[in-house]
Design an enzyme around this catalytic site. Sequence first.
Site, mmCIF file in Angstrom:
data_model
loop_
_atom_site.group_PDB
_atom_site.id
_atom_site.type_symbol
_atom_site.label_atom_id
_atom_site.label_comp_id
_atom_site.label_asym_id
_atom_site.label_seq_id
_atom_site.Cartn_x
_atom_site.Cartn_y
_atom_site.Cartn_z
ATOM 1 N N ASP A 291 172.909 24.408 20.740
ATOM 2 C CA ASP A 291 171.858 23.767 21.112
ATOM 3 C C ASP A 291 171.625 22.391 20.485
ATOM 4 O OD1 ASP A 291 170.800 25.816 22.908
ATOM 5 O OD2 ASP A 291 170.323 27.082 21.239
ATOM 6 N N ASP B 101 173.388 28.289 28.949
ATOM 7 C CA ASP B 101 172.467 27.161 28.686
ATOM 8 C C ASP B 101 173.216 25.864 28.240
ATOM 9 O OD1 ASP B 101 171.741 29.783 28.084
ATOM 10 O OD2 ASP B 101 170.204 29.400 27.052
HETATM 11 N N1 GLY Z 1 168.308 28.504 25.528
HETATM 12 C C1 GLY Z 1 167.703 29.689 25.138
HETATM 13 C C2 GLY Z 1 166.826 30.184 26.500
HETATM 14 O O1 GLY Z 1 166.731 29.627 27.614
HETATM 15 O O2 GLY Z 1 165.906 31.133 26.107
#
Ligand code: GLY
Length: 384
Positions: free
Chosen positions: A97, A163
């Site tokens: 992330d 993600d």
């Molecule tokens: N990236 C984590 C979510 O979308 O909850």
Amino acid sequence: MHTDKMNMTEQWTTIAQFITDRTKRNAMRFQDKLPAQTKDGRYEFADNGFWTGGFWTGLNWLSYELTGDDSYVTSARASYPRLLKRMYETPETMDHDTGFLFSLSFVADYKLTGSPEAKRIALDAADRLRERFNEKGRFIQAWNVWKPGDPFSEENRGRIIIDCMYNLPLLFWAAEVSGDSDYRRVAEAHADTCASTIIRSDYTAYHTYVFDPLTGEPKYGRTFQGYSDDSVWSRGQTWAIGGYTYAYRYTGKQEYLTIAVGCAKQYLNRVERDYVPVWDFSVPDREAALRDSSAAAIAAASLLELAKYVEGDDRSAFTEYAKHAVLSLYDAYSTAGDEDNEGLLLHGCSHHPMNSHVDCSLIYGDYYYAEAVARLLGATKSYW
Ligand code: GLY
């Protein structure tokens, strides 16, 4: 909103005013803190930014672009020390992330102010993301092993998640500004691996996909936040749309555009009539299911970008969805008029299976909503 009485620009301007006013007021309470989700209408904070900290800084950068008011620059930068402490003092807490955290803070700062310091820090962040690359499997490892010995956690050594596609712009950007094409090699390899594993043949997406971390062999799809391993988690579908759109923008590879469009069509075929999806498209009782306003906001912002690269019916379908979703979110899912609430959008759903942060405001929903509105007004450079 009385659409018959207002032209489109007036509507987007009204919504932008709501966003920037609320953001300014929130910044006075938040100071250097990083909001994540609301409880009873008040934002709760994540000390080191969790995966969400960049969305608050990004919201302030968007507000700066929308208004020209320098106080948003101060607010965007107020929480930088938390992100810097995280990256330089506790690098073991960093994961895939990194792109969400640093594209919407230091890359945005560099793009808007030209700060060489911001550029240097964002390149350091790109290094942290790149070093998660598994050369054998040609993927970026998503998460760290949270609980050694726990089977799901151990799988993290060889796990990708959808993600991550939205984190690749940090690497593509780094390749462009540094001239080091290795950032791009890693980003493309990851996008290619995702294309043949986590993206199903019908252009729906698994939430996560597990590989053997030593041999790199692909094994199976697995969910974490979705309804089931084979389900279509709505926010995951929107990460795929945006992720492949930016991969296409940076590389020009037709295959990425085809995936972005395929994922977009799957999303549009499934989304509810008011343009805001249920949290997972595969739940048995959709009438009773919670919605996820954050997915609608991510879809709106991402489809406005994707619409630039397609023509005809696809372009109008993607643009129309974004406009309708923005209006529907404002009319039926926003806190406009509720001055006691700190969120922008109600009814976000973070982690339904764990009943964690459901039916609340989520800072990423608020960010993407602002991004969609800024795009409709032609008022933003892309930070991705
Ligand atoms: N990236 C984590 C979510 O979308 O909850």
